[in-house]
Design a protein around this motif. Structure first.
Motif: not given
Length: 515
Positions: A440-444, A448-454, A465-469
């Protein structure tokens, strides 16, 4: 009639308390047959016999052909008859067991005993005095004074000419150091050493025979070079080359050890030495017709004296050795205890030293080495005592992935929270989860940080779920950018840029006023 005799013998032995396995061995029949006959009453067995006489057999149509084969080749086995039936008569609807039983019945009714080829043996000429010592190992299972059974191990030496014997015991498996120590004891007992020593192929001595080129273990190589004797490794399945020592091993098992009760190793070894003096070396040998002790007095003069002495630790140590099995456990007193994954190594000795006190056992790879594993002694039998830390796999790889994931995130607190959540929920699949986060960190990377917060806000704890977000955030951002571009294009689509004459640009370049 024969089946009735077997039937009555089975029931007689059962009434005397014999078990099915013991009855099968005594009568030389299968255990299943003992169980089957044992369940039948006399009336039921009578009906069973009648049914056998009345029913036909699958192979009856081929009886004459099989009988002809057996008369021509009395050494035919049931497996060969089955193969011939398949090859010559296209019979493929019978099992090997059916053919074997049918063939055995034909042999019995027509008196065609199976001919067996026996190996021809030749008398081995007696070796010169002082020429050779033969060495081999044995083990026995002895009843102890505590009412339990214990396995004992021994090494036997015999002077090839005089048949003069020496035996030494241990209550644990042998190591190469034991082998060397007991050689010294034997040389001291004999008062010298022979030109040659013959051994069976054994891992304590030789790693492999290598077509005659010996590859000795390191410990024994040092000893062999020091004592300078010739080594003769006997070939497999060649009793003529080591028959003398094999007879000694049997003699020790069935004349000295059989039905003897074990108390402690010191007393056992002392009793063994007394037995050698009283029986093993005194009784007239059945081949030479002489007492070994009398011939030894003559052979002793032909032995080469050994120079120097070896100093060894006491053989009656308290540490116990156990084999490390391929699933990285040792077996001790009926239970299995774990050692760290990777301790077992293919083609290695895999010997562990076990020390026991009242509450714990300690496992080491070297007798005085560091403690590899420590376990509380289990009660009962058949338990598996495992330390969870022994089962951790790819620890270095996991730590490396954690570090890489933490480096991808700008917020260290969020990174720590994410790793902790994944470790709690997916302890067995943490590496797989971390790899998804890494992807996920390589693709987006920008999401990544926003996805972790979500992920944290939605109370989710999966890398999927992190990947989907992150994917949703990237998709939403792309749509917004596309929409903004579309609005700008619509607003300025009819706008025409003003045109200027060429002399205006010339004035600008010269520094003049373009107005």
């Amino acid at each position: 009639m024969e089946k009735w005799m077997v039937y009555y013998e089975i029931h007689r032995l059962r009434s005397e308390g014999f078990k099915n396995s013991s009855i099968a061995k005594k009568l030389k029949i299968s255990r299943n047959r003992v169980i089957e006959y044992g369940r039948m009453s006399p009336d039921e067995f009578q009906k069973f016999i009648l049914s056998l006489q009345q029913r036909g057999k699958k192979l009856d149509p081929y009886k004459d052909q099989i009988l002809e084969w057996l008369k021509e080749h009395p050494d035919l086995s049931g497996a060969q008859v089955l193969d011939w039936l398949q090859e010559k008569l296209d019979v493929d609807s019978v099992s090997e067991g059916t053919v074997r039983n049918f063939v055995n019945g034909l042999r019995e009714r027509h008196c065609i005993p199976k001919m067996s080829t026996e190996r021809n043996y030749a008398v081995v000429p007696e070796l010169p005095m002082g020429k050779q010592i033969q060495v081999d190992f044995g083990e026995t299972r002895q009843l102890t004074t505590e009412g339990q059974y214990k396995r004992l191990y021994f090494i036997a030496f015999v002077l090839a000419r005089s048949r003069y014997k020496y035996v030494e015991w241990l209550d644990r498996p042998f190591r190469t150091s034991d082998l060397i120590r007991m050689h010294e004891n034997a040389f001291n007992y004999y008062g010298g050493i022979t030109d040659e020593i013959a051994y069976d192929q054994d891992r304590l001595l030789a790693v492999s025979e290598n077509a005659g080129d010996l590859i000795l273990t390191a410990d024994f190589t040092n000893y062999y070079q020091k004592r300078k004797f010739k080594i003769y490794l006997c070939r497999k399945a060649d009793p003529e080359s080591k028959g003398k020592i094999e007879q000694v091993v049997k003699y020790v098992k069935y004349n000295f050890a059989k039905n003897r009760t074990f108390d402690n190793l010191l007393d056992w070894q002392e009793s063994s030495m007394k037995w050698l003096k009283r029986t093993g070396n005194y009784k007239v040998h059945h081949n030479t017709k002489k007492r070994p002790t009398e011939v030894y007095t003559l052979e002793k003069e032909h032995l080469r004296q050994v120079s120097g002495t070896y100093i060894f630790e006491d053989i009656y140590v308290s540490s116990i050795t156990r084999q490390i099995h391929k699933d990285n456990v040792i077996r001790f007193e009926g239970n299995r205890y774990s050692v760290p994954v990777g301790t077992y190594r293919k083609d290695a000795p895999n010997i562990a030293y076990v020390e026991k006190n009242h509450e714990y056992i300690c496992i080491r790879l070297q007798q005085n080495g560091h403690v590899l594993a420590k376990h509380q002694i289990a009660n009962g039998k058949g338990n598996i005592i495992s330390d969870p830390s022994h089962r951790k796999r790819n620890q270095t790889k996991r730590d490396k992935l954690i570090q890489q994931v933490e480096d991808l995130l700008q917020d260290p607190h969020a990174a720590k929270w994410l790793v902790e959540q994944l470790a709690v929920r997916y302890p067995r699949h943490l590496i797989d989860q971390l790899k998804i986060v890494q992807l996920v960190g390589q693709q987006y990377p920008e999401f990544l940080d926003i996805a972790v917060q979500e992920l944290k806000r939605l109370k989710l704890t999966s890398a999927n779920d992190l990947r989907d977000i992150a994917f949703s955030l990237a998709l939403h951002s792309k749509k917004n950018n596309s929409k903004a571009t579309s609005i700008v294009n619509e607003k300025y689509k009819n706008l025409i840029a003003p045109e200027r004459k060429e002399d205006i640009y010339l004035q600008v370049l010269r520094g003049g006023d373009s107005k």
